[in-house]
Design an enzyme around this catalytic site. Structure first.
Site, mmCIF file in Angstrom:
data_model
loop_
_atom_site.group_PDB
_atom_site.id
_atom_site.type_symbol
_atom_site.label_atom_id
_atom_site.label_comp_id
_atom_site.label_asym_id
_atom_site.label_seq_id
_atom_site.Cartn_x
_atom_site.Cartn_y
_atom_site.Cartn_z
ATOM 1 N N ARG A 301 31.628 38.773 29.114
ATOM 2 C CA ARG A 301 32.691 38.482 28.013
ATOM 3 C C ARG A 301 32.979 39.940 27.372
ATOM 4 N NH1 ARG A 301 36.593 36.584 25.806
ATOM 5 N NH2 ARG A 301 36.576 35.052 24.418
ATOM 6 N N CYS A 519 40.660 41.410 32.746
ATOM 7 C CA CYS A 519 41.809 41.748 33.508
ATOM 8 C C CYS A 519 43.135 41.598 32.436
ATOM 9 C CB CYS A 519 42.179 40.688 34.605
ATOM 10 S SG CYS A 519 41.890 39.045 34.226
#
Lengths: 545, 249
Positions: A301, A519
């Protein structure tokens, strides 16, 4: 898909996200105002399914929220009993002496090693007992804005096929309308991003800077288990331009939580956070803890590391940003659960104020934050992370020790972040490729066997939830200049380059996505947009994460 | 016609099960649990029969721990009308389950019981057959298609190498196979409505059923790891390995 009439339901408060911030806000709301209807949605298949954290937590906010948390059976069972901070060289390690002097924020006396997923599951039962309606498996896909006021969110449609058409199991999303909406999506929330843009909430603040945390849980032989031991490290394998470090916690029943966090402002396009995390386990300081054990869980994360300088305006007409959606993490402490919970509680108080005075914006939230211990904590921590960004790892460490010892966080200046994380990558031709060892299948593994352990699943027949806005730009920038950094920073093997020799193309294996959001953050031209997939998709992190 | 659908709460199919360190079973503490996928298919079929007018009421039953009520709520969100939770220890044996279901059938007097062909946790594939035996009803197992006609039901059974058509007099027990249907999503509005549907809680002791375990688990182990493959250089080497290492030719 907007032609179909969506059902809608009215609540006083809608909360997006079932992490510590959202759940604490829900609990606080019902404590202060038992008549207030509160609806909380969570994109994971259950509460806790998408929670990844170390985690050593400071119980300060929890004790304010539920003073009898022990009697209520909160899963805080392993108290920190021993603590080490190591500076690593390739083969050796030095233990930092007088930790409480040089790095006072790292002292963990009185804190607990937990599975944050389990803590959230428990918080959810507390919230439900107070009458909060919790709906896991439903993703907030759209912000509803009317007359320039946020009036709730809509959940995503279910049963849309890959081509974007309604399939046989199609179910339209539902409008959850709230007088107030709290966004508690965690770092880089997809709806938070829209709200920030709509109300220009980032005006006048530093660009947010992020980290990527990758974590594994190991089950180790009982004779190796030292419950309560906390080990942090910095130095190898990171170079001086890269901010990063590792953690290792012994907790629960023969469990060891191991993780690695790297600042996403790293410049080397060849760097692979996943492989750095894997190879670090081969270092004697980590190997000795894990050898002979077996890996039982994997997850990743992104987290917000910008602190106060990067914190956006917190409120807007109809709601507020809380937890890591706003960036409440305390970086030098490497903790955000207590600040996230406290931010949720303060926002709940501000919402109750706003309800009473019938104001659209819960504006007292900001003031409440400034008057709370959260502000004091983040203020004294504010110069440490930017010092690493500016001076590099070694000088940054010296700066942070001086900051702690001489100024005690009260230096008369504030260091700023100059660049967003996506702007600092250097071209592939100018950076050196690290030489990563092949996975040995014992201590180190590849991406796919790792993703397998995260129990990630997405309904196959649905549109790809990762949008590359401009394919041509991918070729000219990502491929030609940076040689597809997404194939390296993605910890789940989502991005692959096919037909490399003749006509390189980006292939997106969206079903592998563990929802880390890297991303969306690190893509050089911000050409990749992370949107929510169908609800209940993504990882299913087990107990221990 | 009333349809009873038994549903079981099991470790979610997405989760990689982890054997407990002492080999006594599979770790379920803190693991995501959900409805056995074959039971979801059974619920869907019952709800479709109701939607077609072939059934009037769908009652779902679960036997197990308190948390099984979440599974029942999911079934009601899919369209079942009401639920019965029979409190018992987690995952009782098939014979005990069949006996409890027999008692529920006596109470509810349904025209049909539809259940999953097996639960994905222990893969027993026994409860449906045992229940039919205890009730003396006809059974249509591994159903791939179900058609209700006057007082009877036609079931296409998935068998080795094809399908078998059977016609059963009602009442009957049907077990659902994978291709019977594709279960619907429980939509958010329906989940909200399901919270208000009736859920009755009983104790297994009240039904007078003895659920004492008759089977002893000796040990549970994970499948052996497959050894990594090797590339052979030539056909001769392959033949040599097949003959001397694998000993298959």
């Amino acid at each position: 898909m907007n032609e179909t009439v969506r059902e809608s339901m009215e609540f006083d408060v809608v909360i997006v996200g079932g992490g510590p911030a959202g759940l604490a806000a829900a609990i606080r709301l019902r404590q202060l105002s038992p008549e207030t209807s509160v609806c909380l949605i969570e994109k994971g298949s259950e509460i806790g399914a998408h929670i990844v954290s170390g985690a050593v937590i400071e119980p300060r906010a929890l004790a304010e929220l539920l003073p009898d948390w022990k009697e209520r059976g909160a899963p805080l069972n392993t108290q920190v009993t021993a603590e080490e901070m190591l500076y690593l060289t390739e083969t050796g390690s030095l233990r930092v002496p007088f930790l409480d002097k040089f790095m006072p924020h790292m002292a963990n006396h009185g804190n607990y090693i937990v599975s944050l997923g389990e803590v959230c599951r428990w918080l959810a039962t507390q919230a439900e007992e107070l009458g909060v309606e919790i709906y896991p498996g439903f993703a907030g896909a759209e912000v509803l804005i009317e007359n320039n006021r946020v009036v709730g969110v809509a959940t995503g449609d279910m049963g849309i096929t890959r081509e974007g058409k309604p399939g046989p199991n199609y179910q339209p999303g539902m409008e959850l309308r709230g007088t107030y909406t709290l966004f508690a999506e965690g770092c880089r929330g997809s709806l938070t991003k829209q709200v920030m843009a709509h109300y220009d909430l980032r005006k006048g603040v530093d660009p947010q800077t992020y980290g990527l945390g990758i974590k594994e849980v190991w089950e180790v032989p009982a004779e190796k288990h030292r419950p309560g031991l906390v080990q942090h490290s910095f130095g190898w394998p990171m170079d001086d331009q890269t901010y990063g470090g590792a953690f290792l916690y012994h907790f629960g029943e023969n469990l060891v939580s191991y993780g690695f966090v790297v600042g996403l402002d790293y410049p080397n396009t060849w760097l692979s956070p996943f492989e750095e995390m894997q190879r670090l386990k081969l270092h004697p300081a980590f190997r000795k803890h894990l050898e002979g054990g077996r890996r039982v869980a994997y997850g990743a994360r992104a987290l917000s590391e910008g602190g106060l300088q990067a914190m956006p305006r917190l409120t807007f007409p109809g709601g507020a940003l809380i937890g890591d959606s706003a960036g409440f993490l305390n970086v030098p402490k490497i903790k955000g659960t207590h600040t996230a919970m406290k931010s949720g509680m303060l926002a709940a108080e501000a919402v109750v104020d706003a309800m009473q005075s019938q104001r659209a914006e819960p504006a007292t939230f900001t003031q409440r934050v400034k008057e709370s211990w959260v502000w004091e904590e983040l203020r004294t921590a504010r110069n440490i992370r930017p010092a690493f960004a500016r001076f590099g790892a070694k000088k940054g460490a010296i700066y942070s020790a001086l900051d702690a010892m001489i100024f005690k966080g009260r230096a008369p200046w504030t260091l700023h972040f100059k660049h967003a994380d996506n702007e600092v990558l250097k071209p592939a031709t100018l950076t050196a490729k690290p030489n990563y060892p092949k996975p040995d299948g014992q201590l180190t593994f590849d991406r796919l066997s790792s993703v397998f352990l995260s129990a990630t699943n997405h309904e196959e027949d649905q549109p790809v939830h990762l949008h590359v806005k401009n394919q041509a730009l991918w070729k000219t920038v990502n491929w030609d200049v940076f040689r597809a950094p997404e194939t390296r920073y993605c910890p789940a093997g989502v991005y692959e380059v096919v037909d490399e020799a003749a006509d390189p193309k980006l292939q997106i294996n969206a079903q592998n996505c563990v929802h880390c959001k890297t991303c969306d953050i690190k893509d050089p031209c911000q050409n990749i947009d992370w949107t929510v997939p169908e609800g209940a998709g993504g990882p299913n992190y087990p107990a221990g994460m | 016609m009333k349809i009873v659908v038994p549903v079981k709460r099991v470790v979610d199919y997405n989760i990689k099960p982890r054997v407990k360190a002492d080999g006594s079973g599979v770790e379920t503490a803190g693991v995501k649990m959900s409805m056995n996928p074959f039971d979801e298919i059974a619920v869907e079929e019952a709800v479709r029969l109701k939607e077609k007018g072939a059934a009037t009421e769908v009652v779902v039953v679960s036997i197990g721990v308190q948390q099984a009520q979440d599974t029942l709520r999911t079934a009601m969100a899919m369209g079942a009308d009401r639920a019965i939770l029979v409190l018992a220890e987690e995952s009782p044996e098939p014979l005990a389950v069949a006996k409890v279901l027999k008692a529920i059938v006596a109470k509810e007097e349904p025209g049909m019981v539809i259940l999953g062909k097996q639960a994905i946790d222990d893969d027993m594939n026994a409860t449906g057959q045992m229940l039919a035996g205890l009730l003396g009803w006809g059974q249509g197992t591994f159903a791939g298609k179900v058609e209700v006609a006057d007082g009877s039901v036609r079931v296409s059974r998935e068998i080795d190498g094809g399908t078998e058509e059977v016609s059963l007099k009602l009442p009957a027990v049907i077990t659902a196979d994978l291709r019977l249907n594709e279960p619907r999503y429980a939509s958010l509005p329906n989940i909200m409505k399901a919270r208000k549907k009736p859920l009755e809680t009983l104790n297994v002791a009240d039904l007078g059923v003895d659920t004492t375990r008759r089977l002893t688990v000796v040990s549970v182990a994970e499948p052996a790891q497959r050894a990594a493959g090797v590339k052979v250089g030539s056909v001769a080497e392959l033949v040599e390995k097949l003959r001397n290492e694998a000993k298959v030719i």
